[in-house]
Enzyme design. Structure first.
Site, mmCIF file in Angstrom:
data_model
loop_
_atom_site.group_PDB
_atom_site.id
_atom_site.type_symbol
_atom_site.label_atom_id
_atom_site.label_comp_id
_atom_site.label_asym_id
_atom_site.label_seq_id
_atom_site.Cartn_x
_atom_site.Cartn_y
_atom_site.Cartn_z
ATOM 1 N N ARG A 182 0.835 -1.203 0.000
ATOM 2 C CA ARG A 182 0.000 0.000 0.000
ATOM 3 C C ARG A 182 0.868 1.251 0.000
ATOM 4 O O ARG A 182 0.655 2.181 -0.763
ATOM 5 C CB ARG A 182 -0.896 0.025 1.241
ATOM 6 C CG ARG A 182 -1.980 -1.018 1.300
ATOM 7 C CD ARG A 182 -2.755 -0.852 2.596
ATOM 8 N NE ARG A 182 -3.830 -1.807 2.725
ATOM 9 C CZ ARG A 182 -3.704 -2.999 3.287
ATOM 10 N NH1 ARG A 182 -2.525 -3.368 3.759
ATOM 11 N NH2 ARG A 182 -4.741 -3.829 3.373
ATOM 12 N N ASP A 233 9.717 -6.502 -6.041
ATOM 13 C CA ASP A 233 8.690 -7.185 -5.246
ATOM 14 C C ASP A 233 8.392 -8.519 -5.919
ATOM 15 O O ASP A 233 7.893 -8.543 -7.048
ATOM 16 C CB ASP A 233 7.425 -6.336 -5.158
ATOM 17 C CG ASP A 233 6.395 -6.922 -4.198
ATOM 18 O OD1 ASP A 233 6.313 -8.159 -4.087
ATOM 19 O OD2 ASP A 233 5.659 -6.129 -3.563
ATOM 20 N N ALA A 263 9.459 0.748 7.251
ATOM 21 C CA ALA A 263 8.698 -0.495 7.304
ATOM 22 C C ALA A 263 8.913 -1.179 8.656
ATOM 23 O O ALA A 263 8.201 -0.893 9.625
ATOM 24 C CB ALA A 263 9.092 -1.391 6.145
ATOM 25 N N ARG A 264 9.897 -2.047 8.737
ATOM 26 C CA ARG A 264 10.250 -2.716 9.983
ATOM 27 C C ARG A 264 11.771 -2.837 10.058
ATOM 28 O O ARG A 264 12.427 -3.119 9.052
ATOM 29 C CB ARG A 264 9.621 -4.115 10.069
ATOM 30 C CG ARG A 264 8.110 -4.117 10.281
ATOM 31 C CD ARG A 264 7.730 -3.588 11.656
ATOM 32 N NE ARG A 264 6.300 -3.674 11.917
ATOM 33 C CZ ARG A 264 5.427 -2.706 11.683
ATOM 34 N NH1 ARG A 264 5.859 -1.568 11.138
ATOM 35 N NH2 ARG A 264 4.154 -2.857 11.959
ATOM 36 N N ASP A 274 13.247 5.240 10.464
ATOM 37 C CA ASP A 274 12.120 5.536 11.339
ATOM 38 C C ASP A 274 11.750 4.312 12.159
ATOM 39 O O ASP A 274 10.960 4.409 13.099
ATOM 40 C CB ASP A 274 10.917 5.984 10.499
ATOM 41 C CG ASP A 274 9.800 6.555 11.356
ATOM 42 O OD1 ASP A 274 10.073 7.475 12.147
ATOM 43 O OD2 ASP A 274 8.654 6.076 11.242
ATOM 44 N N GLU A 314 13.221 -2.417 18.618
ATOM 45 C CA GLU A 314 12.473 -1.173 18.779
ATOM 46 C C GLU A 314 11.605 -1.306 20.022
ATOM 47 O O GLU A 314 10.848 -2.278 20.129
ATOM 48 C CB GLU A 314 11.613 -0.913 17.546
ATOM 49 C CG GLU A 314 10.960 0.460 17.550
ATOM 50 C CD GLU A 314 10.251 0.771 16.251
ATOM 51 O OE1 GLU A 314 10.921 1.180 15.283
ATOM 52 O OE2 GLU A 314 9.022 0.571 16.221
ATOM 53 N N HIS A 340 9.815 6.481 15.066
ATOM 54 C CA HIS A 340 8.630 5.810 14.514
ATOM 55 C C HIS A 340 7.469 6.795 14.364
ATOM 56 O O HIS A 340 6.377 6.600 14.916
ATOM 57 C CB HIS A 340 8.211 4.633 15.397
ATOM 58 C CG HIS A 340 7.462 3.568 14.634
ATOM 59 N ND1 HIS A 340 7.633 2.229 14.881
ATOM 60 C CD2 HIS A 340 6.548 3.655 13.625
ATOM 61 C CE1 HIS A 340 6.839 1.529 14.064
ATOM 62 N NE2 HIS A 340 6.177 2.388 13.299
ATOM 63 N N GLY A 359 4.023 7.013 10.487
ATOM 64 C CA GLY A 359 2.597 6.697 10.462
ATOM 65 C C GLY A 359 1.760 7.809 11.057
ATOM 66 O O GLY A 359 2.258 8.840 11.506
ATOM 67 N N ALA A 360 0.444 7.597 11.050
ATOM 68 C CA ALA A 360 -0.500 8.619 11.494
ATOM 69 C C ALA A 360 -0.254 9.014 12.947
ATOM 70 O O ALA A 360 -0.045 8.165 13.812
ATOM 71 C CB ALA A 360 -1.922 8.105 11.334
#
Length: 346
Positions: free
Chosen positions: A176, A196, A256-257, A280, A285, A304, A307-308
């Site tokens: 996404r 991908d 991502a991770r 990030d 973590e 991190h 994200g929102a």
């Protein structure tokens, strides 16, 4: 989407329980959104829990039809299913549900939705901003100006050339977020490559990118951004060999991770002064206070935040509220999480 009529709401609102920490609740549900939620479902007292231990929580679960989950939610395992015989749906206000919803929920046919599409927007915006600033070498010019206190000077000659026109951006994972980043890059004079194993050439072309093998992408890109899921076979996807493929003065961005990158190999490469990494997310973590990542030249850490957060969480709440309304109206969900996709999604 229009709200339910008062007659319908009063007649048969399903019972719901919010499972999230206080901070998430405060960010997600401002007075207007909380009012809309009350109009759609029957909420008990307290409205929110972040711990399902104890007789009071068990009693609440016994009559709950919809669980609205968010950051800080307890893990939903088979014990929750046993305590909630009337449960119909888990509506998640965050992105990934894999860490807190047991596969047993799909086995019992419980609807699970997430706000991952809404959360992809700020992550992609953060990534775009980072790509453009890093492509311009802004941080190097800012630091050089601070140190030398002159606009011109030989210190500028040591800064690598900017790549915001004619440069190449590599995207790992046409997820996404990966798709949205590629689309946001369309107006700029950059070639966009995608790696991908689950994507088709047509998928990449549809967002203005070109599908290539991962190793080729790493060697050809000025900036690489990671948007692949955390899976057993993506752990250390960027290992020492692949990190060595990155060209001199490349920039690696990870929202991502942390586990997708071999941290030790990354540190070694950055210490050579030939790679910048904007992280990030990290592995582990959160980082311990004495982590060498904080002091490694070329590594930039943010806590991190891609994200929102704050006002951005309104998108997540709206997505969840829309799903609840569709459920109440007997309409199909838009953001269902399919059980068979758990092995390949974040």
């Amino acid at each position: 989407m229009a709200q339910l009529s008062a007659d319908r709401v009063d007649a048969d609102r399903p019972s719901a329980l919010l499972l999230m920490n206080a901070r998430a609740f405060g960010d997600l549900f401002d007075p207007d959104r909380l009012s809309r939620l009350h109009g759609l479902v029957a909420l008990g007292d307290p409205v929110r829990l972040d711990d399902l231990r104890g007789p009071d929580a068990v009693a609440r679960l016994a009559s709950t039809e919809i669980l609205v989950t968010g950051w800080g939610s307890p893990v939903l395992g088979p014990d929750v299913l046993a305590a909630a015989p009337g449960l119909r749906a888990v509506i998640h206000t965050g992105g990934s549900v894999k860490q807190h919803v047991s596969p047993a929920f799909w086995d019992r046919g419980i609807l699970v939705t997430s706000a991952a599409d809404a959360n992809a927007i700020p992550v992609a915006e953060f990534t775009l901003a980072t790509i453009l600033l890093e492509g311009k070498r802004v941080a190097s010019y800012v630091e050089g100006y601070r140190r030398h206190r002159e606009v011109g000077g030989v210190w500028r000659d040591a800064i690598p050339s900017a790549v915001n026109f004619g440069g190449t951006v590599g995207i790992i994972g046409l997820s996404r977020v990966g798709r949205r980043v590629a689309e946001l890059l369309r107006p700029f004079g950059l070639e966009v490559l995608v790696a991908d194993p689950h994507a088709r050439h047509a998928d990449a072309s549809a967002v203005g990118a070109r599908l290539v093998e991962l190793d080729s992408m790493l060697a050809a890109s000025d900036i690489v951004s990671i948007h692949a899921p955390e899976l057993p076979d993506t752990r250390h996807l960027l290992d020492a060999r692949r990190i060595a493929l990155l060209r001199p003065h490349a920039v690696l961005i990870n929202t991502a991770r942390g586990s997708l990158v071999d941290t030790e190999a990354l540190i070694r490469r950055c210490r050579l002064g030939t790679l910048r990494a904007i992280l990030d997310v990290t592995d582990p973590e959160p980082l311990p206070a004495d982590s060498v990542l904080f002091d490694t030249p070329g590594i930039v850490l943010s806590p991190h935040i891609a994200g929102a957060m704050h006002a951005e969480t309104g998108r997540l709440a709206d997505s969840a509220l829309d799903e609840i309304e569709r459920l109440c109206r007997g309409l199909p969900p838009v953001h269902r999480v399919e059980g068979e996709s758990l092995g390949i999604i974040a």
